[in-house]
Scaffold this active site. Structure first.
Site, mmCIF file in Angstrom:
data_model
loop_
_atom_site.group_PDB
_atom_site.id
_atom_site.type_symbol
_atom_site.label_atom_id
_atom_site.label_comp_id
_atom_site.label_asym_id
_atom_site.label_seq_id
_atom_site.Cartn_x
_atom_site.Cartn_y
_atom_site.Cartn_z
ATOM 1 N N CYS A 14 11.027 -1.515 -13.998
ATOM 2 C CA CYS A 14 11.927 -3.028 -14.354
ATOM 3 C C CYS A 14 12.913 -3.285 -13.594
ATOM 4 O O CYS A 14 11.978 -3.916 -12.490
ATOM 5 C CB CYS A 14 13.204 -2.831 -15.996
ATOM 6 S SG CYS A 14 13.336 -4.658 -16.506
ATOM 7 N N HIS A 38 9.856 0.368 -19.797
ATOM 8 C CA HIS A 38 10.481 1.465 -19.930
ATOM 9 C C HIS A 38 9.841 2.387 -20.781
ATOM 10 O O HIS A 38 10.293 2.245 -21.845
ATOM 11 C CB HIS A 38 11.546 0.687 -20.717
ATOM 12 C CG HIS A 38 12.813 -0.183 -20.149
ATOM 13 N ND1 HIS A 38 13.384 -0.585 -19.286
ATOM 14 C CD2 HIS A 38 12.650 -2.059 -19.932
ATOM 15 C CE1 HIS A 38 13.915 -1.360 -18.895
ATOM 16 N NE2 HIS A 38 13.536 -2.159 -18.944
ATOM 17 N N GLU A 86 11.124 5.459 -20.669
ATOM 18 C CA GLU A 86 12.520 5.869 -20.792
ATOM 19 C C GLU A 86 12.311 5.737 -22.563
ATOM 20 O O GLU A 86 12.748 6.180 -23.109
ATOM 21 C CB GLU A 86 13.149 5.721 -19.776
ATOM 22 C CG GLU A 86 14.480 5.053 -20.180
ATOM 23 C CD GLU A 86 13.758 3.180 -19.611
ATOM 24 O OE1 GLU A 86 13.097 3.188 -19.266
ATOM 25 O OE2 GLU A 86 14.941 1.813 -19.729
#
Ligand code: MN
Length: 255
Positions: free
Chosen positions: A124, A227, A229
């Site tokens: 990001c 993202h 994660e």
């Protein structure tokens, strides 16, 4: 007493031999109240991938920032505020929430990591600031500057995917994920415009917005706009190979 000391020394030796994971620095955000912090999803994803996570605070002077980075086997630049457009020679035109301290600190760190060949993963804001540090530019506001029907700032929770990206066949990312097209989450209003020299765009949304690039083999860099994660934290491990790849590159670097 001697025996105890010897036993202790042996224990430490065994312990240090057992520690195999490379040290992965997670670059913290720096709040206006002066707190350094990073989302737990990043920490958990690095642990799941076999890395040893360590938080890297915002560092105010160049030498300190460089010294911290030099101790790491790999470094992950995380999400956060917009990069000040002044870094790429533009006026503010859509960028909001600028954090000058974080920009400066991270640009020191990126330059140091690149100079030492330390493996980098950008996510990001990380994807954006690495590109800027190396000479690229950003789209400052997708909704007003890109003709698109896609919502890059999704209304769904961050743990859910919301739009597709395509992956360049033959790229490193294609070899990691094994697909040409996949649904990702999207929590951004900026994106890479011009990639920096040495970086190749390999992931694109269907409207042409950059969702990932890589700089391998000459730059030890992989970066994504979405993202992974959060998707991993939400229970979908499809994107775990992106973190495993950072850990693998870090192991290789540490050898
Ligand atoms: Mn997107």
């Amino acid at each position: 007493m001697k025996k105890i000391t010897l036993t202790l020394a042996l224990c430490l030796l065994v312990l240090s031999a057992a520690a195999q994971g490379p040290l992965i620095g997670l670059v913290c955000g720096h709040s206006s109240s002066g707190n350094n912090g990073v989302g737990d999803y990043y920490v958990q994803a690095v642990v799941k991938a076999g890395g040893v996570p360590v938080l890297v605070p915002t560092m105010f002077d160049k030498a300190s920032a460089e010294e911290v980075v030099s101790k790491l086997d790999g470094i992950l630049f995380t999400g956060g505020e917009d990069v000040d457009p002044a870094w790429y020679g533009e006026e503010i035109n859509g960028a909001v929430d600028i954090n000058g301290l974080r920009d400066t600190s991270e640009i020191y760190m990126i330059n140091q990591a690149v100079q030492l060949g330390i493996p980098i993963l950008g996510i990001c804001r990380g994807c954006q600031v690495i590109n800027v540090a190396l000479g690229g530019t950003l789209v400052q506001d997708i909704p007003t500057q890109v003709k698109t029907k896609l919502k890059h700032k999704q209304s769904e929770p961050g743990t859910q995917a919301s739009h597709y990206m395509t992956i360049e066949p033959g790229s490193h990312m294609a070899s990691l994920l094994g697909v040409k097209k996949v649904k990702i989450n999207s929590l951004h209003h900026e994106a890479v415009k011009t990639p920096a020299p040495g970086l190749k765009v390999v992931c694109l949304a269907e409207d042409g917005v950059v969702e990932g690039y890589e700089g391998l083999p000459f730059l030890n860099i992989v970066a994504v706009q979405f993202h992974p994660e959060k998707l991993i934290g939400g229970g979908d491990e499809f994107f775990l190979p992106i973190f495993k790849d950072l850990v693998e590159r870090a192991k290789k670097f540490a050898e």
